[in-house]
Structures are given as C-alpha cells and as structure tokens.
Scaffold this motif. Structure first.
Motif, PDB file in Angstrom:
ATOM      1  N   ASN A   1      -7.346  10.977   7.394  1.00  0.00           N
ATOM      2  CA  ASN A   1      -7.576  10.294   8.742  1.00  0.00           C
ATOM      3  C   ASN A   1      -8.836   9.803   8.794  1.00  0.00           C
ATOM      4  OD1 ASN A   1      -9.466  12.339   8.963  1.00  0.00           O
ATOM      5  ND2 ASN A   1      -8.701  12.993  11.102  1.00  0.00           N
ATOM      6  N   GLY A   2      -9.586   9.240   7.509  1.00  0.00           N
ATOM      7  CA  GLY A   2     -10.877   8.482   7.850  1.00  0.00           C
ATOM      8  C   GLY A   2     -12.091   9.406   8.014  1.00  0.00           C
TER       9      GLY A   2
ATOM     10  N   ILE B   1     -13.773   2.495   3.869  1.00  0.00           N
ATOM     11  CA  ILE B   1     -12.976   3.606   4.108  1.00  0.00           C
ATOM     12  C   ILE B   1     -11.958   3.680   2.724  1.00  0.00           C
ATOM     13  CG2 ILE B   1     -10.756   4.046   4.993  1.00  0.00           C
ATOM     14  CD1 ILE B   1     -11.902   2.924   7.790  1.00  0.00           C
TER      15      ILE B   1
ATOM     16  N   ALA C   1     -11.469  -1.289  11.783  1.00  0.00           N
ATOM     17  CA  ALA C   1     -12.199  -0.272  10.911  1.00  0.00           C
ATOM     18  C   ALA C   1     -12.718  -1.031   9.405  1.00  0.00           C
ATOM     19  CB  ALA C   1     -11.347   0.918  10.319  1.00  0.00           C
TER      20      ALA C   1
ATOM     21  N   GLU D   1      -4.261   7.819   9.473  1.00  0.00           N
ATOM     22  CA  GLU D   1      -5.007   6.925  10.318  1.00  0.00           C
ATOM     23  C   GLU D   1      -4.356   6.668  11.433  1.00  0.00           C
ATOM     24  OE1 GLU D   1      -7.968   4.432   7.920  1.00  0.00           O
ATOM     25  OE2 GLU D   1      -6.260   4.987   6.418  1.00  0.00           O
TER      26      GLU D   1
ATOM     27  N   ARG E   1      -4.164   2.171   0.919  1.00  0.00           N
ATOM     28  CA  ARG E   1      -5.494   2.500   0.511  1.00  0.00           C
ATOM     29  C   ARG E   1      -5.332   2.907  -1.381  1.00  0.00           C
ATOM     30  NH1 ARG E   1      -8.467   1.025   4.278  1.00  0.00           N
ATOM     31  NH2 ARG E   1      -8.105   1.978   6.197  1.00  0.00           N
TER      32      ARG E   1
ATOM     33  N   ASN F   1      -1.530   9.564   4.432  1.00  0.00           N
ATOM     34  CA  ASN F   1      -2.385   8.904   5.487  1.00  0.00           C
ATOM     35  C   ASN F   1      -1.958   8.972   6.916  1.00  0.00           C
ATOM     36  OD1 ASN F   1      -4.052   6.976   6.661  1.00  0.00           O
ATOM     37  ND2 ASN F   1      -3.803   5.296   5.109  1.00  0.00           N
TER      38      ASN F   1
ATOM     39  N   ARG G   1     -12.806  -1.947   6.133  1.00  0.00           N
ATOM     40  CA  ARG G   1     -11.814  -1.598   5.011  1.00  0.00           C
ATOM     41  C   ARG G   1     -12.562  -1.153   3.699  1.00  0.00           C
ATOM     42  NH1 ARG G   1      -6.269  -1.947   4.019  1.00  0.00           N
ATOM     43  NH2 ARG G   1      -6.120  -1.771   1.785  1.00  0.00           N
TER      44      ARG G   1
END
Length: 381
Positions: free
Chosen positions: A41-42, A80, A75, A8, A104, A6, A77
């Motif tokens: 990274n989204g 994502i 963001a 992000e 996640r 991850n 949640r």
C-alpha cells in the motif's frame, strides 16, 4: 500459491474498484489453494490482509472527505517503484495482482484487474493527470500481464477494442453482494430511518458525488415531477464527495423545496443495508460504469430500480429494473414517475430482485479467480 496484491487503490472509505478489491482480499485468504497473501500500500513493509483491513476500518470511521483513486497520479512514481522493488525482491516465487494499471516493477508473473475504462472513454470526468497516467501505463500493464480480470462483458469488450487484448486472455469476475443486503421488516429499519430523520417513503440513490454519476441531471429530472409526488417521495442521496463535485454540491445546497431532497453524505456502512431496505425505490442513472455494484445491493434489498441504459448497467437487467437515457431529462422524469406509480412493475421487482442478486457471491467470484491464478502460477514456476 503466494500472492502480492497492490492495495494502493484501497483508500477510505472503499468504493468501486476499492470495494471490489477489499472483498476479494477477504475471500482470497480463505481459499485453500492460496497460501500467503501480502499487500503493498506504499508503506515501508508488505502487510497482511488483516493489517490492511484494520487500517482501512480505522481510517473509515470519520471520513470527512473522500480520498479518490485519482490521487494515485500525484504520488512520486520512481520512489514508489523503488520501494516496491525492494520489498518484493525476496518474494520472487509470488504472483503479482495489479488492480489499477500501475504495473509496479515485479520480476515474476503478473495478472491485471480492470474495473472500468472511464479515464479512457470519458476523460472529462477525471483530472487530466490521472487520465494521462492511465493512458500511459495501461498498454504496458496489459501487454505484460499473463492474464486480465474484469467485472463485466461490457468492460471486456472495452479492453479488446481499446488495446486489442485477445478475448481468451480476459476472464470476467463479477462482484458479489453481502448477505447484509436483504429485504427487512419495517420495524427493523425504523431506528436507522429515524437516525437520519427520513420519511416513511423515499427514493434512494447511492454513489460517490462525482460527474459521471449524473446526480445533477437526476435532481433536475426529479424537480420536474408533480409536486405531490416530490412531497410524498423525497429523493435521498448517499455518498461522500469525490472529484469535481463543486457544481453538484451547489445544486444540492440551492434546492429550495424543504423536505424533497435529503443529502446524507457518507453514512456508516452498518446503516447502509437498512437505508436500502427502507427505501421505496432505488435510482442509479450513472453515465458510465464498469459494473454498478450498488444495483446488486438494491436488488438484494428487494427494491424496484431505475438505472441507465448505457455502459455495463444493462447487463444487470431483469424484471426489477427500468432503464432510461440518463442524459434525456424528459425520459428521466417520465421513468421516475413510472418507478413510483407502476404497482405491477414494483411488485414484480420486489419478487425477482433478491433472486437475481443471490446468484452473485464473493466466494464464487473469488474461487473462479483463484482457479485462473493457480494455472498462471503452475505455468510460471
């Protein structure tokens, strides 16, 4: 072994945990036992390490403001999480590495990476929403993790005392330091010194402008030094603005003694090793740190150092460092004066710092992490 990392947290320019993750990514893809490394990274697809690096470098060329890690709490949640689940579903044979307690939804094994517990121990230094997010998801993430990585003995103890994680479930992976940070001859640093219009002697402090870095107290303590020392050894602050910097920036702009205080803001990363090496000494008096990577950079550059006697910073202690209470202005001023005047300490620091820093390399740290990741992968699959 396949990894999903991850990323992000990797916002430009990388700092703290972002810088740590960035360097580990570069080393991970060089390890023979690591196969594919994919990054989330989204965005609408998983990226390679090279793609993440290219995007980060492109975005870091003109960082007018700092995209801080606290923006993660803003963001959406659920959206994502749904995107992450969709993108990672074809990679059930991977191991997931999570560096910011976001946890996640992944059906396979997960390892957590904890840099510090600042939002838990010092919520006054962060947005309330960010602290709430960390306090909500950290216990879930740590319970779910097959293993936990952290950067210092101090942070490992913090994790244990906060959430009761067994000590043998936590492995310390300290940061490394780039070979670019090293002692240099005066003629090597002259071009960068001239670029920023700096004098031949200066005290350097590097760090994001934010409350926990304690720059406001540093400036207050520095202003109490004798005038001749302030004139001969100005204070140079390097770092992009972070969260909650309004008071600090007001202090910087209202400093009324020309030539004593320089604020350079964010500087080109290529210039940073030369700014270190050209300094007379280094000052880093943060209230709370999980490690303090800039101390390694200063040591590697051969600088005498003044730092805090709190959190993880004393772990780096050796003969190149003086320590002080960062909240006691009298002690801070006294130690700043010693940093400048104590020639015996300064000489010893310049000799011992680079030797201490050489024991920290990104390659060694990454290899240690990969050994543990391989064991997790072998058990899970």
């Amino acid at each position: 072994m396949k990894l999903i990392v991850n990323t992000e947290i990797l916002t430009p320019p990388p700092r703290g945990i972002g810088n740590y993750v960035f360097h580990l990514l570069q080393e991970l893809q060089e390890q023979e036992t690591v196969g594919t490394v994919l990054c989330f990274n989204g965005s609408d697809r998983l990226l390679t390490v090279d793609e993440v690096t290219a995007r980060l470098n492109a975005a870091s060329t003109k960082p007018k403001t700092l995209a801080c890690r606290e923006a993660l709490c803003e963001a959406p949640r659920d959206a994502i999480d749904a995107l992450f689940r969709e993108l990672t579903r074809p990679h059930a044979d991977a191991l997931y590495l999570e560096p910011e307690f976001l946890s996640r939804p992944f059906e396979g094994p997960m390892a957590a990476l904890v840099y510090d517990l600042s939002p838990v121990r010092h919520p006054e230094f962060h947005r309330q929403a960010y602290c709430t997010m960390i306090q909500t998801y950290a216990p879930v993430c740590l319970e779910r993790a097959a293993h936990v990585f952290t950067v210092s003995e101090f942070t490992r103890s913090e994790i244990i005392s906060s959430w009761g994680v067994p000590r043998d479930k936590i492995t310390i992976i300290p940061p490394g330091v780039s070979p670019a940070f090293r002692p240099r001859k005066p003629d090597e640093v002259e071009a960068v010194r001239a670029k920023y219009n700096l004098p031949s002697h200066y005290l350097l402090s590097v760090g994001t402008l934010e409350p926990k870095k304690n720059q406001t107290n540093l400036i207050a303590a520095y202003s109490r030094l004798p005038m001749n020392l302030r004139e001969d050894y100005p204070l140079v602050l390097v770092g992009a603005p972070g969260w909650g910097t309004e008071r600090l920036q007001a202090v910087i702009h209202s400093y009324h003694h020309p030539g004593e205080l320089f604020y350079l803001g964010y500087v080109d990363q290529e210039d940073l090793p030369f700014l270190y090496s050209g300094a007379y000494a280094f000052v880093y008096v943060s209230v709370y740190e999980g490690f303090g990577m800039c101390l390694l950079e200063a040591m590697a550059s051969g600088l005498p150092i003044l730092t805090s006697n709190q959190s993880a910073l004393p772990e780096m202690g050796n003969e190149s460092m003086l320590m002080t209470n960062p909240l006691n202005l009298n002690a801070l001023t006294s130690n700043l004066e010693r940093l400048i005047r104590d020639d015996e300490f300064r000489s010893k620091a310049r000799a011992t710092g680079p030797k201490k820093a050489r024991s920290h390399s990104w390659e060694t740290s990454c290899r240690k992490m990969v050994q543990t990741l391989c064991k997790i992968s072998e058990t899970a699959f």
